[in-house]
Design a protein around this motif. Structure first.
Motif, short mmCIF file in Angstrom:
data_model
loop_
_atom_site.label_atom_id
_atom_site.label_comp_id
_atom_site.label_asym_id
_atom_site.label_seq_id
_atom_site.Cartn_x
_atom_site.Cartn_y
_atom_site.Cartn_z
N ASP A 20 58.45 -6.50 53.03
CA ASP A 20 57.22 -5.60 52.58
C ASP A 20 56.48 -6.21 51.62
O ASP A 20 55.18 -6.32 51.69
CB ASP A 20 57.53 -4.24 52.18
N ILE A 21 56.89 -6.69 50.49
CA ILE A 21 56.14 -7.21 49.31
C ILE A 21 55.34 -8.54 49.94
O ILE A 21 54.31 -8.74 49.61
CB ILE A 21 57.08 -7.58 48.14
N LEU A 22 56.13 -9.45 50.49
CA LEU A 22 55.44 -10.71 51.04
C LEU A 22 54.46 -10.37 52.30
O LEU A 22 53.29 -10.77 52.18
CB LEU A 22 56.63 -11.43 51.72
N PHE A 23 54.65 -9.17 52.91
CA PHE A 23 53.42 -9.14 54.09
C PHE A 23 52.57 -8.32 53.37
O PHE A 23 51.16 -8.68 53.72
CB PHE A 23 54.01 -7.97 54.93
N THR A 24 52.54 -7.45 52.48
CA THR A 24 51.40 -6.81 51.81
C THR A 24 50.55 -7.72 50.85
O THR A 24 49.50 -7.43 50.36
CB THR A 24 51.81 -5.37 50.96
#
Length: 99
Positions: A20-24
């Motif tokens: 989630d951190i990487l995607f956002t």
């Protein structure tokens, strides 16, 4: 059973958080559009939904890993004791000792 559940949920939670951190970081959730309209109107909602989607994907991956780690004896083992097995069962006591 509880230990197996922890082995599935905890690593999938950590990986979902990283995903989630990487995607956002790479994509602004407000710029994801469907038919010209933003798919989600608020960033925090997009982060939350994205996290749970990633978590579900990671849970399914961990569950499949646990499933495929089982041996043939564990998969094919009959949970009933021999006397309580149904008639015609090849592993029932006294009915053809083929197995």
């Amino acid at each position: 059973m509880m230990q197996r559940l922890i082995h599935i949920l905890w690593p999938s939670f950590v990986v979902a958080g990283v995903a989630d951190i990487l995607f956002t970081t790479l994509f602004d959730p407000l710029e994801i559009v469907y038919r010209g309209e933003p798919l989600i109107e608020h960033r925090i909602a997009a982060y939350t939904i994205g996290f749970f989607v990633f978590w579900l994907l990671c849970i399914s991956s961990s569950m499949l890993t646990c499933y495929f780690q089982r041996g043939a004896n564990e998969i094919n083992r009959c949970p009933l004791p021999p006397p309580k097995r149904p008639a015609g069962c090849p592993k029932r006591e006294g009915e053809g000792d083929c197995c």
